[in-house]
Design a protein around this motif. Sequence first.
Motif, PDB file in Angstrom:
ATOM      1  N   ALA A 186      97.876  64.746  13.868  1.00 52.29           N
ATOM      2  CA  ALA A 186      97.697  63.916  14.733  1.00 52.29           C
ATOM      3  C   ALA A 186      96.282  64.075  15.669  1.00 52.29           C
ATOM      4  N   SER A 187      95.373  63.322  15.785  1.00 49.64           N
ATOM      5  CA  SER A 187      94.056  63.637  16.233  1.00 49.64           C
ATOM      6  C   SER A 187      93.934  62.424  17.424  1.00 49.64           C
ATOM      7  N   SER A 188      92.376  62.213  17.553  1.00 44.63           N
ATOM      8  CA  SER A 188      92.077  61.077  18.340  1.00 44.63           C
ATOM      9  C   SER A 188      90.504  61.040  17.869  1.00 44.63           C
ATOM     10  N   ALA A 189      90.145  59.635  18.389  1.00 37.88           N
ATOM     11  CA  ALA A 189      88.613  59.284  17.985  1.00 37.88           C
ATOM     12  C   ALA A 189      87.725  60.383  18.943  1.00 37.88           C
ATOM     13  N   ARG A 190      88.172  60.787  20.104  1.00 40.02           N
ATOM     14  CA  ARG A 190      87.573  61.629  20.965  1.00 40.02           C
ATOM     15  C   ARG A 190      87.485  63.038  20.298  1.00 40.02           C
ATOM     16  N   ASP A 196      83.214  66.599  15.299  1.00 36.89           N
ATOM     17  CA  ASP A 196      82.067  66.215  14.140  1.00 36.89           C
ATOM     18  C   ASP A 196      80.754  66.671  14.745  1.00 36.89           C
ATOM     19  N   LEU A 197      80.607  66.020  15.970  1.00 37.62           N
ATOM     20  CA  LEU A 197      79.251  65.964  16.341  1.00 37.62           C
ATOM     21  C   LEU A 197      78.602  67.249  16.906  1.00 37.62           C
ATOM     22  N   PHE A 198      79.639  67.957  17.294  1.00 40.36           N
ATOM     23  CA  PHE A 198      79.421  69.401  17.824  1.00 40.36           C
ATOM     24  C   PHE A 198      78.973  70.402  16.523  1.00 40.36           C
ATOM     25  N   LEU A 203      76.407  73.927  15.875  1.00 45.45           N
ATOM     26  CA  LEU A 203      76.907  74.772  15.000  1.00 45.45           C
ATOM     27  C   LEU A 203      75.983  75.082  13.780  1.00 45.45           C
ATOM     28  N   TRP A 204      75.722  73.961  13.153  1.00 43.73           N
ATOM     29  CA  TRP A 204      74.867  73.903  11.751  1.00 43.73           C
ATOM     30  C   TRP A 204      73.607  73.977  12.245  1.00 43.73           C
ATOM     31  N   PRO A 205      73.059  73.394  13.394  1.00 47.66           N
ATOM     32  CA  PRO A 205      71.503  73.748  13.594  1.00 47.66           C
ATOM     33  C   PRO A 205      71.212  75.315  13.957  1.00 47.66           C
ATOM     34  N   ASN A 206      72.117  75.902  14.562  1.00 42.47           N
ATOM     35  CA  ASN A 206      72.066  77.184  14.930  1.00 42.47           C
ATOM     36  C   ASN A 206      72.031  78.037  13.658  1.00 42.47           C
ATOM     37  N   ILE A 207      72.918  77.681  12.655  1.00 39.83           N
ATOM     38  CA  ILE A 207      73.048  78.371  11.435  1.00 39.83           C
ATOM     39  C   ILE A 207      71.641  78.186  10.357  1.00 39.83           C
ATOM     40  N   LEU A 285      77.860  70.093  23.933  1.00 39.60           N
ATOM     41  CA  LEU A 285      78.916  69.404  23.840  1.00 39.60           C
ATOM     42  C   LEU A 285      78.978  68.397  24.885  1.00 39.60           C
ATOM     43  N   TYR A 286      78.963  68.800  26.204  1.00 40.88           N
ATOM     44  CA  TYR A 286      79.079  67.990  27.341  1.00 40.88           C
ATOM     45  C   TYR A 286      77.934  66.952  27.612  1.00 40.88           C
TER      46      TYR A 286
END
Length: 344
Positions: A186-190, A196-198, A203-207, A285-286
Amino acid sequence: MPSAKIYYDNDANLDVLKDKTIVFLGFGNQGAAQAQNLRDSGIPNDKIIIANRPDHYAEDAKSKGFNVEHDFAKAAKAADVVFLLIPDQVQPRVFNNEVAPNLKDNAAIVVASGYNVFYKLLNFKPSQDVVMVAPRMIGSSVRSLYTKGKGFPCFVSVEQDGTGKALEIALALSRAIGATKAGAIASSAREETAMDLFAEQALWPNIIMLFREAFSVLKEAGCSDEALCYEMWMSKEPAEIFERAAEDGFIQQLKHHSTVSQYGQLSGALALDGKQAREHFKNILYNQVLNGKFCQEFSKIEADLEKEGDANPLNVLYQKSEETELGQAEKRVRARLAGLLQAE
Ligand code: NAI
């Protein structure tokens, strides 16, 4: 935060889909996999319509025996359920112009990603159901795991309960595509969009940055391009580490490494306090993901992504990334390896 609810096959009743006409808008990665799984779960073929523009995806659907409709308005009129499985960036234009005006008032709309729902880019009627059934797998795995009788990780949520039956429908559809076999979370679009976008923007840009800088530092210290490419990724060691992390545990996978490596990695990671990274992550994120800033920026360049050459911003980003020391070195190493392989 309590633990998330997990839904299994027993929580879902396929009968709620009886007599419903199910339209798949798109027969690409996810569309092809989910439509085939759903049909193999017993939904009659004459109740499934693949709405697809005339292209090789449509031909693929026809070759697999599906009913293909090129007229999206006609397909939408017939739909009790419509899966939106065309690329996220084209969904608002296609859905709002061609699908939404023709949908029944009590239709269920299914998204496989939270993006367009979270950012309110799709026009739904309050009487309609909007659910998310979002496999955490590429389409080919959604299909191959199903045919092997296995499940796959998936997020499920109700975003709008117009009929009062949205959860029942979401669970039945999840079961029909094979998602409740291993447990649908159970999740939500938020939540889905935030994570996903985080991952994509923080994360991946830092990697990527860490690999780029590590490459340059080791190159400056005299390491060869060939040795570096192999040491850092071409040996597939990082892929194996993540596979072990999934199987044995994020920390426990370290036990497969030498003692020198275990000591170095554990003590090294604990010595980094991560404060700067945490602040940077929160900022992304924010102030970029959750507040919609990225979405607004991306909407502005979306049309340019179809263009050729430097007019396409994605091509420019690729060019810049390939110009880095790592990018240039890898090109040389791969060209050399291709030569060696041909000579063999
Ligand atoms: P895709 O890129 O494979 O989509 C191809 C389909 O979209 C084809 O049927 C094509 O005819 C149609 N299409 C493309 N451009 C179109 C346009 N301008 N107008 C009308 N139709 C068009 O899509 P994919 O990757 O299957 O993604 C579908 C949804 O699934 C998205 O919401 C995505 O976020 C989600 N998702 C994708 C995953 C993946 O494995 N790629 C994993 C989990 C979710």
